[in-house]
Design an enzyme around this catalytic site. Sequence first.
Site, PDB file in Angstrom:
ATOM      1  N   SER A  69      41.555  50.717  43.634  1.00  0.00           N
ATOM      2  CA  SER A  69      41.642  49.276  43.436  1.00  0.00           C
ATOM      3  C   SER A  69      42.595  48.994  42.282  1.00  0.00           C
ATOM      4  CB  SER A  69      40.258  48.714  43.111  1.00  0.00           C
ATOM      5  OG  SER A  69      40.385  47.435  42.521  1.00  0.00           O
ATOM      6  N   ASP A  77      45.028  44.856  32.649  1.00  0.00           N
ATOM      7  CA  ASP A  77      44.217  44.808  31.420  1.00  0.00           C
ATOM      8  C   ASP A  77      44.124  46.195  30.784  1.00  0.00           C
ATOM      9  OD1 ASP A  77      43.788  42.112  31.889  1.00  0.00           O
ATOM     10  OD2 ASP A  77      41.918  42.458  32.978  1.00  0.00           O
TER      11      ASP A  77
END
Length: 313
Positions: free
Chosen positions: A250, A256
């Site tokens: 994923s 981030d």
Amino acid sequence: MPAILTLTPNPALDVFTSTPRVQPEHKLRCTAPLLHPGGGGINVARVLARLGTDVLALFPAGGLTGGRLQALLEAEQVPNEVLPIAGETRESFSAHEEASGQDFRFVLPGPLLSESEWQACLERACQLRPTSGLVVASGSLPPGAPADFYARLARRLAEDGRRLVLDSSGAPLASALDVGVHLVKPSLRELQEWTGASLQTQAQRRAACEALVRSGKAAIVALSLGPEGALLVSERGAWQAPALPVPVVSTIGAGDSFLAGLVFALASGRELPEALRTALAASAAALLSGGTALCQPQDLARLAPQVEIRPLA
Ligand SMILES: Nc1ncnc2c1ncn2[C@@H]1O[C@H](COP(=O)(O)OP(=O)(O)OP(=O)(O)O)[C@@H](O)[C@H]1O
Ligand SMILES: [Mg+2]
């Protein structure tokens, strides 16, 4: 005082599941949900805490979902400070379609913040003085917050020499760049939107980053390019790194984790090319797990030597 402060104006409880195929009308039977505390700055803080950095995650939260989000952060032992709000913290829902391997991400707007609530976020972020001077602000803004929220933050922090690291998009990003930030991490899509150009070639991408540096909008630009890797540009030079060929479970939270790796390395005093290496490895490590599980330190350590850093003449 923490070494690094992160601010997440619009956090979310991330709910992740998978289903064989996404199609209309039918009930889509899903696997048991994975719950993670989410929102850009919170994710950066989660990775920094795992890497042993003294970090504080600051964010507004309210309602049962806000409580749940904070409990999940506590369970991960991420130091945090909540600014209570009247509204209910949002959930973000992501569904992995097994047939195609694609993630469908449903992002809700978040609760309406009153003027006193968003002002309190700004005040507290300026009051806390991280010892490294680094403040990481990341994510979208909640309804009610002014589009120049990050610009106000940039101005206030710059007044006493603190360094804003920003990862956002659209008008909040544009207005903060007009003030000037220490480091900005756009994705290619975000930089295309900001410049209004398609930025197809590496030369065009690099020129766009250099223009940001030259005009004083950002001292360091880290342009992340998804499967193409990343580009890092500052007055001291430009470097490029291809993405690592890891199996992609994923891509949620890759950006981030990239930013957390970059900030971790910079706060540890590493030079820019080494910081890019850490960022790239952290983002690749994040691809290995589902939901917003983010990067694990052992994967980062294993992958970092594999990153190829190319200085650009
Ligand atoms: N499909 C992929 N294959 C390999 N690496 C990837 C892939 N997607 C992301 N990455 C890695 O993660 C980093 C960050 O990804 P990306 O550029 O998509 O930023 P992002 O912040 O997640 O994007 P956005 O905010 O626009 O959704 C990339 O620089 C790259 O190293
Ligand atoms: Mg991003």
